[in-house]
Scaffold this active site. Structure first.
Site, mmCIF file in Angstrom:
data_model
loop_
_atom_site.group_PDB
_atom_site.id
_atom_site.type_symbol
_atom_site.label_atom_id
_atom_site.label_comp_id
_atom_site.label_asym_id
_atom_site.label_seq_id
_atom_site.Cartn_x
_atom_site.Cartn_y
_atom_site.Cartn_z
ATOM 1 N N HIS A 188 -16.935 12.961 -14.060
ATOM 2 C CA HIS A 188 -15.541 12.919 -13.595
ATOM 3 C C HIS A 188 -14.807 14.229 -13.938
ATOM 4 O O HIS A 188 -13.577 14.227 -14.079
ATOM 5 C CB HIS A 188 -14.767 11.733 -14.194
ATOM 6 C CG HIS A 188 -15.389 10.406 -13.924
ATOM 7 N ND1 HIS A 188 -15.091 9.640 -12.828
ATOM 8 C CD2 HIS A 188 -16.331 9.710 -14.628
ATOM 9 C CE1 HIS A 188 -15.793 8.521 -12.860
ATOM 10 N NE2 HIS A 188 -16.562 8.539 -13.935
ATOM 11 N N SER A 318 -10.379 41.106 -5.108
ATOM 12 C CA SER A 318 -9.000 41.029 -4.635
ATOM 13 C C SER A 318 -8.542 42.379 -4.132
ATOM 14 O O SER A 318 -8.905 43.424 -4.691
ATOM 15 C CB SER A 318 -8.080 40.558 -5.769
ATOM 16 O OG SER A 318 -6.729 40.622 -5.373
ATOM 17 N N LYS A 324 -10.487 41.909 -10.562
ATOM 18 C CA LYS A 324 -10.845 40.529 -10.263
ATOM 19 C C LYS A 324 -12.195 40.489 -9.545
ATOM 20 O O LYS A 324 -12.445 41.251 -8.621
ATOM 21 C CB LYS A 324 -9.784 39.879 -9.386
ATOM 22 C CG LYS A 324 -9.901 38.356 -9.290
ATOM 23 C CD LYS A 324 -8.671 37.792 -8.551
ATOM 24 C CE LYS A 324 -8.627 36.275 -8.645
ATOM 25 N NZ LYS A 324 -9.711 35.642 -7.893
ATOM 26 N N GLU A 331 -19.297 30.680 -2.736
ATOM 27 C CA GLU A 331 -18.292 30.410 -1.702
ATOM 28 C C GLU A 331 -18.907 30.494 -0.305
ATOM 29 O O GLU A 331 -18.653 29.652 0.559
ATOM 30 C CB GLU A 331 -17.126 31.381 -1.834
ATOM 31 C CG GLU A 331 -16.260 31.131 -3.050
ATOM 32 C CD GLU A 331 -15.217 32.215 -3.286
ATOM 33 O OE1 GLU A 331 -14.390 32.036 -4.187
ATOM 34 O OE2 GLU A 331 -15.239 33.241 -2.567
#
Length: 469
Positions: A188, A318, A324, A331
């Site tokens: 969970h 980014s 970053k 992805e």
């Protein structure tokens, strides 16, 4: 019908409906040109793997027709040679008909017939007819389902299954190197009992292997070919030996265990095997997306996330935030998996669109099925080579939370009861203290016994209070 004017940049071709203007440089003829003008719906092209399978079918058919006396040997040899050029991808630009066309794929079949006829005719200096010669003993209705099966079978054997095997190997190799590291398990998305990285990654490996096994199980049915059924399944206009000879030529060239379908009528009317394969590709997509999501969570941070691992830094993340770095491979894999799942819906709906003796969404089935195959293979390779292989473990980030993990008290519940263990968990969480220290104060059990019972490594290997040291 009046004659069409001709410019230096085009020529006039004829079919049973009349004259059509075609670019002088094009190898296709009138029927392809009509399809190009009729079907301006989207920009999806028929997959290259499908065109190669179609070329192989035309090559094998020409050989059989020559052997059976259905074509003169010079014509059969020229057609076979031209068809091999199509099968080798030398003329992909000569296939302009998109996916959204006639549901039988007749336009693409005739596209191949016309291109092959023009190439072959130029080679031997005579006119070769796309229908009478190249399409001899065939119909679009049996050629296109055959091409779907052949292309999918080749992709499965040569691309999809090797890519999944490579991913399973990469996971296994990485697990062997880092698998002993104990970490907090999660259910969970909440802290749970400890596991090892080897156990976590072993589950991934098993999933990938099982997905591959399920895909491989479809292969025998993919190897059944509809060729010889011609228009409605009865085999009209085909030599009685044509199908067996042609399939034998295809089997010898590809190394696949190809065979004539047990039921020609079903192979034209339905696309059940394509639906089955698409469903198993969807299953593989679900597996890859699960692994990709786990990697994203484990990689999250580096400060405010889990920060358990670092994935390879492949590119700046980014355009505005310096330094970053994002988990780009997981992805991309998640997007590929989502597209495969969407393709499966398309294949299922297309498979349900058979009417009496013919399915009428064959080009869509071919496109969706083969795109899914390419996406699964590419996603598996990307995960293996550009994510798993370079994954680095942050041991401190794994070990630091373990001593404070209240789920360790699961091992103490048999000694002191569930409610007392839960109370210790709440107190330890409220005070931000180690579970062992609070349990020592609350239970009075010896430190050595508590340390043994609450040892994360012991729990990760399934040992409880009743287990021996």
């Amino acid at each position: 019908m009046p004659m069409l004017p001709v410019s230096k940049s085009d020529r006039i071709e004829k079919d049973s409906l009349g004259e059509v203007r075609v670019a002088a440089s094009a190898l296709w003829g009138a029927q392809t040109q009509r399809a190009v003008e009729n079907f301006r719906i989207g920009d999806m092209s028929m997959p290259g793997s499908f065109l190669r399978a179609l070329g192989l079918i035309k090559w094998a058919a020409a050989r059989s027709n020559g052997e059976l006396g259905e074509l003169p040997q010079p014509l059969a040899k020229a057609i076979a040679a031209a068809a091999l050029e199509v099968a080798e991808g030398l003329h992909d630009e000569q296939f302009p008909v998109g996916v959204m066309q006639t549901g039988s794929g007749t336009s693409t079949n005739m596209n191949a017939n016309e291109v092959i006829a023009r190439i072959a005719g130029a080679q031997i200096g005579t006119t070769i007819h796309p229908n009478d010669h190249v399409n001899r003993c065939q119909s679009s209705n049996d050629v296109i389902p055959t091409a779907i099966h052949l292309a999918a079978a080749l992709e499965l054997r040569d691309t999809v299954l090797p890519a999944l095997a490579g991913l399973a190997q990469a996971i296994g190799d990485k697990s062997a190197a880092i698998g002993d590291q104990v970490k907090t398990g999660r259910t969970h998305l909440m802290d749970a009992l400890p596991v090892t990285l080897g156990q976590e990654m072993g589950a991934w490996k098993f999933q990938v292997e099982e997905a591959a096994s399920r895909l491989a199980a479809v292969a025998p049915r993919l190897h059944w070919l509809a060729l010889g059924a011609t228009a409605v399944g009865t085999g009209v206009n085909a030599h009685p030996e044509f199908a067996a000879r042609t399939i034998a030529h295809l089997a010898a060239r590809t190394g696949l265990a190809l065979a004539a379908t047990p039921n020609r009528f079903a192979s034209l009317a339905a696309q059940d095997t394509a639906v089955e394969l698409s469903g198993q590709l969807r299953g593989a997509a679900v597996v890859l997306q699960k692994i990709a999501n786990d990697l994203r969570w484990m990689n999250s941070g580096p400060l405010a996330g889990l920060g358990e691992i670092s994935l390879p830094a492949l590119q700046p993340g980014s355009s505005i935030m310096p330094g970053k770095v994002n988990p780009v491979i997981p992805e991309a894999v998640a997007m590929a998996a989502t597209q495969v799942i969407a393709n499966d819906v398309a294949v299922a709906m297309a498979g349900a669109s058979g009417n009496f003796q013919l399915n009428v969404m064959l080009p869509l089935v071919a496109h969706a099925l083969l795109q899914s195959s390419e996406l699964i293979a590419g996603a598996a390779r990307a995960l293996a080579e550009r994510a798993i292989a370079g994954l680095m473990v942050h041991a401190d980030a794994l070990s630091a939370p373990l001593s404070r993990n209240p789920m360790l008290l699961t091992a103490l519940a048999p000694e002191i009861g569930y409610d007392r263990a839960a109370a210790i968990a709440r107190r330890a969480a409220a005070e931000g203290r180690a579970i062992l220290d609070v349990a020592l104060e609350e239970t009075g059990l010896p430190r050595a016994k508590l340390a043994r019972l609450l040892d994360p490594s012991r729990l990760a290997h399934g040992k409880d209070a009743a287990s021996d040291d």
